[in-house]
Design a protein around this motif. Structure first.
Motif, PDB file in Angstrom:
ATOM      1  N   GLN A 244       0.792  -1.128  -0.183  1.00  0.00           N
ATOM      2  CA  GLN A 244      -0.151   0.056  -0.042  1.00  0.00           C
ATOM      3  C   GLN A 244       0.767   1.293   0.025  1.00  0.00           C
ATOM      4  O   GLN A 244       0.573   2.362  -0.657  1.00  0.00           O
ATOM      5  CB  GLN A 244      -0.962   0.054   1.166  1.00  0.00           C
ATOM      6  N   CYS A 245       1.898   1.163   0.786  1.00  0.00           N
ATOM      7  CA  CYS A 245       2.810   2.416   0.939  1.00  0.00           C
ATOM      8  C   CYS A 245       3.422   2.568  -0.388  1.00  0.00           C
ATOM      9  O   CYS A 245       3.500   3.773  -0.822  1.00  0.00           O
ATOM     10  CB  CYS A 245       3.875   2.085   2.109  1.00  0.00           C
ATOM     11  N   LEU A 246       4.019   1.565  -1.109  1.00  0.00           N
ATOM     12  CA  LEU A 246       4.805   1.766  -2.279  1.00  0.00           C
ATOM     13  C   LEU A 246       3.852   2.206  -3.602  1.00  0.00           C
ATOM     14  O   LEU A 246       4.136   2.889  -4.337  1.00  0.00           O
ATOM     15  CB  LEU A 246       5.614   0.530  -2.507  1.00  0.00           C
ATOM     16  N   LYS A 247       2.556   1.529  -3.549  1.00  0.00           N
ATOM     17  CA  LYS A 247       1.707   1.594  -4.677  1.00  0.00           C
ATOM     18  C   LYS A 247       1.209   3.166  -4.542  1.00  0.00           C
ATOM     19  O   LYS A 247       0.795   3.711  -5.516  1.00  0.00           O
ATOM     20  CB  LYS A 247       0.463   0.901  -4.474  1.00  0.00           C
ATOM     21  N   ASN A 248       0.977   3.625  -3.162  1.00  0.00           N
ATOM     22  CA  ASN A 248       0.517   5.128  -3.342  1.00  0.00           C
ATOM     23  C   ASN A 248       1.468   5.941  -3.642  1.00  0.00           C
ATOM     24  O   ASN A 248       1.286   7.309  -4.234  1.00  0.00           O
ATOM     25  CB  ASN A 248       0.253   5.490  -1.794  1.00  0.00           C
TER      26      ASN A 248
ATOM     27  N   VAL B 109       3.653  -3.137  -7.702  1.00  0.00           N
ATOM     28  CA  VAL B 109       3.944  -4.086  -6.725  1.00  0.00           C
ATOM     29  C   VAL B 109       3.375  -5.426  -6.963  1.00  0.00           C
ATOM     30  O   VAL B 109       2.244  -5.830  -7.351  1.00  0.00           O
ATOM     31  CB  VAL B 109       3.242  -3.567  -5.337  1.00  0.00           C
ATOM     32  N   TYR B 110       4.415  -6.365  -6.927  1.00  0.00           N
ATOM     33  CA  TYR B 110       4.088  -7.768  -6.845  1.00  0.00           C
ATOM     34  C   TYR B 110       4.423  -8.430  -5.574  1.00  0.00           C
ATOM     35  O   TYR B 110       5.630  -7.944  -5.100  1.00  0.00           O
ATOM     36  CB  TYR B 110       4.994  -8.462  -8.253  1.00  0.00           C
ATOM     37  N   VAL B 111       3.992  -9.669  -5.171  1.00  0.00           N
ATOM     38  CA  VAL B 111       4.326 -10.388  -4.170  1.00  0.00           C
ATOM     39  C   VAL B 111       4.666 -11.631  -4.341  1.00  0.00           C
ATOM     40  O   VAL B 111       4.017 -12.181  -5.251  1.00  0.00           O
ATOM     41  CB  VAL B 111       3.287 -10.340  -2.979  1.00  0.00           C
ATOM     42  N   GLY B 112       5.958 -12.226  -3.936  1.00  0.00           N
ATOM     43  CA  GLY B 112       6.282 -13.575  -4.176  1.00  0.00           C
ATOM     44  C   GLY B 112       6.477 -14.456  -3.178  1.00  0.00           C
ATOM     45  O   GLY B 112       6.946 -14.049  -2.141  1.00  0.00           O
TER      46      GLY B 112
ATOM     47  N   SER C  33      -5.409  -7.855  -2.605  1.00  0.00           N
ATOM     48  CA  SER C  33      -5.437  -6.517  -2.541  1.00  0.00           C
ATOM     49  C   SER C  33      -5.497  -5.559  -3.699  1.00  0.00           C
ATOM     50  O   SER C  33      -4.781  -6.030  -4.777  1.00  0.00           O
ATOM     51  CB  SER C  33      -4.032  -6.371  -1.771  1.00  0.00           C
ATOM     52  N   ASN C  34      -6.126  -4.337  -3.449  1.00  0.00           N
ATOM     53  CA  ASN C  34      -6.146  -3.532  -4.661  1.00  0.00           C
ATOM     54  C   ASN C  34      -4.783  -3.006  -4.828  1.00  0.00           C
ATOM     55  O   ASN C  34      -4.595  -2.322  -5.885  1.00  0.00           O
ATOM     56  CB  ASN C  34      -7.279  -2.356  -4.084  1.00  0.00           C
ATOM     57  N   TYR C  35      -3.710  -2.874  -3.985  1.00  0.00           N
ATOM     58  CA  TYR C  35      -2.517  -2.479  -4.113  1.00  0.00           C
ATOM     59  C   TYR C  35      -1.441  -3.277  -4.721  1.00  0.00           C
ATOM     60  O   TYR C  35      -0.271  -3.130  -4.887  1.00  0.00           O
ATOM     61  CB  TYR C  35      -2.149  -1.862  -2.671  1.00  0.00           C
ATOM     62  N   ILE C  36      -1.938  -4.552  -4.671  1.00  0.00           N
ATOM     63  CA  ILE C  36      -0.850  -5.745  -5.414  1.00  0.00           C
ATOM     64  C   ILE C  36      -1.312  -6.210  -6.747  1.00  0.00           C
ATOM     65  O   ILE C  36      -2.492  -6.555  -7.052  1.00  0.00           O
ATOM     66  CB  ILE C  36      -1.037  -6.916  -4.500  1.00  0.00           C
TER      67      ILE C  36
END
Length: 404
Positions: free
Chosen positions: A28-32, A37-40, A51-54
């Protein structure tokens, strides 16, 4: 951790590790700030992360079971998605990135220092050795690798004690456990003697956990934040399920900075202490050399550690806030509920009073109506909190069914 040899393209971040209360606030912090942003997720983590931010969740092989597969998969992912920064969120991911730093640093910026410095925070015995050389107080500690060592501990330790593995990068069936007496200690450790794992047996320090959170860069602290744990999981001491922002304690800050400076740390770290509110005694617990479990609290207080770290790692500069709100509380709902179940079990076994349980539960209830922030809940992004609660409830139902 610098960006030498890396061409910074469009801003893309891979958060390595699927731990919602850490991964989601970072995302959320970085997307803002305009990052993709991707999660592995590595290994066989059963969690889903919505998440709307991932922008996407991807599975990688476990580096412990198949290092070659993990390396080839993450290299392919970095190249295909043009990843600029890789952010580890737990000790396992931190260890894996450090192990393969030679193959990865030419492709992306890893938010961690050199492998030898990472070892100094993952190996608790080494951390404690450095602390002793710097006259930083720590609990009395014994090292156990065999039955003879265990006999020495039983003869000399003052109970209760805390048992934990020395190497935080190694997956073990036993994490931190409390032993009230010699019988407890032997019951905990004897099944694991001979497993080639070094165990720490430490004096139990009463009080509260305190985290000194630092962005350490070029030998100096660029940002400092401090929180105090008001509730922990397990009940006897562990991760924060309810915490509060507070003014940095100059003594603990001095200890933290001298330790990070001695290691030559570069990047984010949370130096954890335990403080007895009655005597004021302070003891070093460990160093988290990556984003920590309560990272959501400083972010909600306007201290955006992940963003600052990425900016500095890319070779840019930024102005940092000079202050943050004190007394801001935050709680992790699923962890708080699990803590309540543990307290209830202690009541049944005569280890806690019913009054203690109800006091704890009343605080949990009041957090729904006060100014306490939730580690995951956001009206703009409700799915992570709902999924985290669903995961907890599913586990609870399975435990109940298993008993019948």
């Amino acid at each position: 951790m610098g960006h030498e040899g890396v061409l910074v393209r469009d801003k893309t971040v891979l958060i390595l590790g699927c731990f919602p209360r850490i991964s989601v606030p970072i995302a959320q912090c970085l997307k803002n700030h305009g990052f993709d942003v991707y999660v592995g997720d590595i290994g066989s983590n059963p969690r889903n992360l919505y998440s709307n931010y991932i922008d996407g969740l991807f599975k990688f092989s476990s580096p412990e079971r198949s290092g070659d597969c993990f390396l080839s998969e993450i290299v392919r992912f970095i190249d295909e998605f043009q990843v600029d920064f890789v952010v580890p969120v737990s000790d396992g991911e931190l260890s894996a990135l450090a192990k393969y730093e030679d193959q990865l640093r030419s492709r992306a910026v890893l938010l961690l220092p050199e492998a030898r410095k990472v070892r100094a925070v993952l190996d608790k015995a080494e951390t404690l050795r450095l602390a002793k050389n710097l006259s930083i107080p720590a609990p009395e500690t014994f090292y156990v690798s065999g039955e003879d060592d265990l006999d020495v501990v039983c003869e000399n330790a003052s109970f209760p004690v805390v048992v934990k593995p020395s190497d935080r990068s190694v997956a073990t069936p036993l994490r931190a456990r409390h032993a009230k007496n010699e019988a407890d200690l032997r019951a905990i450790l004897l099944p694991h003697i001979g497993s080639k794992i070094m165990w720490l047996v430490q004096e139990y320090l009463p009080g509260q956990g305190v985290g000194v959170e630092v962005l350490f860069w070029n030998g100096e602290a660029r940002v400092i934040f401090q929180h105090r744990r008001l509730k922990e999981l397990p009940v006897t001491g562990g991760v924060a399920v309810r915490c509060i922002s507070e003014k940095p304690d100059q003594k603990m800050v001095a200890y933290a900075l001298s330790l990070l400076s001695e290691i030559g740390w570069e990047g984010l770290a949370m130096v954890e202490f335990r403080q007895d509110p009655v005597t004021g005694r302070v003891g070093l617990m460990e160093i988290n050399g990556r984003c920590w479990g309560s990272i959501s609290l400083p972010i909600k207080c306007g201290i955006e550690f992940p963003y600052y770290a990425v900016i500095l790692a890319s070779g840019e500069e930024i102005e940092f806030p000079e202050r943050y709100p004190l007394g801001q509380k935050m709680r992790w709902l699923s962890g708080d509920l699990e803590r309540s179940l543990q307290l209830l079990a202690q009541v049944r076994h005569g280890e806690a009073t019913l009054g203690c349980f109800f006091r704890d539960a009343s605080i949990s209830f009041s957090d729904f109506f006060g100014d306490t922030k939730d580690a995951l809940w956001s009206w703009r992004d409700p799915c992570p909190a709902m999924e985290d609660l669903r995961f907890f409830l599913r586990g609870l139902i399975r435990r109940v069914v298993k008993k019948f």
